[in-house]
Enzyme design. Structure first.
Site, short mmCIF file in Angstrom:
data_model
loop_
_atom_site.label_atom_id
_atom_site.label_comp_id
_atom_site.label_asym_id
_atom_site.label_seq_id
_atom_site.Cartn_x
_atom_site.Cartn_y
_atom_site.Cartn_z
N TRP A 74 6.12 19.60 -9.87
CA TRP A 74 5.04 20.55 -9.28
C TRP A 74 5.14 20.34 -7.72
O TRP A 74 5.20 19.05 -7.37
CB TRP A 74 3.82 20.28 -9.81
CG TRP A 74 2.98 21.60 -9.51
CD1 TRP A 74 2.02 21.58 -8.33
CD2 TRP A 74 2.88 22.96 -10.15
NE1 TRP A 74 1.56 22.94 -8.52
CE2 TRP A 74 1.89 23.71 -9.21
CE3 TRP A 74 3.55 23.55 -11.24
CZ2 TRP A 74 1.69 25.16 -9.83
CZ3 TRP A 74 3.37 24.86 -11.44
CH2 TRP A 74 2.28 25.45 -10.64
N PHE A 88 -0.82 15.76 -12.85
CA PHE A 88 -2.02 15.18 -13.90
C PHE A 88 -0.95 14.19 -14.80
O PHE A 88 -1.67 13.26 -15.27
CB PHE A 88 -2.48 16.33 -14.69
CG PHE A 88 -3.71 15.80 -15.58
CD1 PHE A 88 -5.09 15.64 -14.63
CD2 PHE A 88 -3.58 15.75 -17.00
CE1 PHE A 88 -6.14 15.41 -15.51
CE2 PHE A 88 -4.91 15.28 -17.31
CZ PHE A 88 -5.85 15.06 -16.82
N GLU A 89 0.14 14.46 -15.13
CA GLU A 89 0.88 13.89 -16.01
C GLU A 89 1.49 12.34 -15.49
O GLU A 89 2.16 11.46 -16.08
CB GLU A 89 2.19 14.60 -16.49
CG GLU A 89 1.79 15.82 -17.47
CD GLU A 89 1.19 16.77 -16.54
OE1 GLU A 89 0.39 17.60 -17.21
OE2 GLU A 89 1.59 17.33 -15.54
N CYS A 135 2.03 15.86 -5.45
CA CYS A 135 1.53 16.75 -4.25
C CYS A 135 0.61 17.90 -5.15
O CYS A 135 1.17 18.62 -5.78
CB CYS A 135 2.71 17.30 -3.77
SG CYS A 135 2.06 18.48 -2.27
N VAL A 136 -0.52 17.83 -4.53
CA VAL A 136 -1.36 18.64 -5.20
C VAL A 136 -2.16 19.59 -3.75
O VAL A 136 -2.59 18.94 -2.80
CB VAL A 136 -2.66 18.29 -5.87
CG1 VAL A 136 -3.67 19.35 -6.24
CG2 VAL A 136 -2.07 17.30 -6.97
N HIS A 178 -10.02 23.31 -9.48
CA HIS A 178 -8.81 22.61 -10.00
C HIS A 178 -8.52 21.43 -9.17
O HIS A 178 -8.07 20.31 -9.65
CB HIS A 178 -7.74 23.65 -10.35
CG HIS A 178 -6.73 22.92 -10.99
ND1 HIS A 178 -6.75 22.63 -12.14
CD2 HIS A 178 -5.35 22.71 -10.72
CE1 HIS A 178 -5.55 22.32 -12.84
NE2 HIS A 178 -4.81 22.15 -11.86
N ARG A 231 3.91 15.58 5.96
CA ARG A 231 3.87 14.32 5.35
C ARG A 231 4.89 13.92 4.47
O ARG A 231 4.97 12.78 3.86
CB ARG A 231 2.33 14.14 4.65
CG ARG A 231 1.11 14.06 5.62
CD ARG A 231 -0.16 14.70 4.81
NE ARG A 231 -1.15 14.59 5.85
CZ ARG A 231 -1.80 15.41 6.58
NH1 ARG A 231 -0.76 16.44 6.76
NH2 ARG A 231 -2.50 15.05 7.37
#
Length: 160
Positions: free
Chosen positions: A29, A64-65, A87-88, A95, A134
């Site tokens: 992701w 999450f995994e 990376c979120v 969420h 970053r």
């Protein structure tokens, strides 16, 4: 992981880095960011003398995994350290908060419940631009910092 920019670090001069075995778990992701983090980590590890054949990269669907995959790698007893890369980017819902907190707790659990240093390389940014900065942009590459941290933690553990 260090709070200073280690992307321009001084060589570590770890004598036996060639024997280190590193697992890298990478979230697919936001791969426009995570692939740069992975590449930075790989470059730093090889530069410091870790043999390419001793570095194993595993992809997972999302951040999450990272927890499950990292814990499984730790449990094998094969790896001297695991680097968890993800990376979120904040969206319009909560969420973001749940995923970031869960991943932080999961990586912490790897460190507490196993004997394998597990390095937290999860960017948790408000914007895509912050993540790009970053992951090889103006603010360095946190993947390099994660690799340096992994090497330092393996060296620390071996000196005990």
């Amino acid at each position: 992981m260090a709070t200073v920019n280690l992307s321009d670090y001084q060589p570590l001069q770890i004598n036996d880095a060639g024997s280190f075995r590193i697992g890298i778990v990478v979230s697919e992701w936001n791969d426009f960011v995570t692939s740069n983090l992975r590449d930075g980590a790989l470059e730093a590890l090889i530069k410091e003398g870790v043999k390419k054949e001793n570095i194993k990269v595993f992809n997972v669907p999302g951040a999450f995994e990272l927890n499950y995959a990292s814990m499984q790698l730790c449990k094998t007893g094969y790896f001297d350290a695991v680097i968890s890369i993800g990376c979120v980017i904040r969206g319009e819902t909560s969420h973001f908060d749940y995923v970031c907190s869960a991943v932080a707790q999961g990586i912490k659990d790897c460190n507490i419940l196993t004997n394998v240093p597990t390095i937290f390389c999860l960017l948790t940014d408000d914007t895509k631009e912050q993540s790009i900065a970053r992951s090889g942009g103006a603010l360095g590459n946190k993947g390099i910092e994660a690799a340096v941290t992994a090497l330092q933690m393996i060296d620390f553990k071996r000196k005990l």
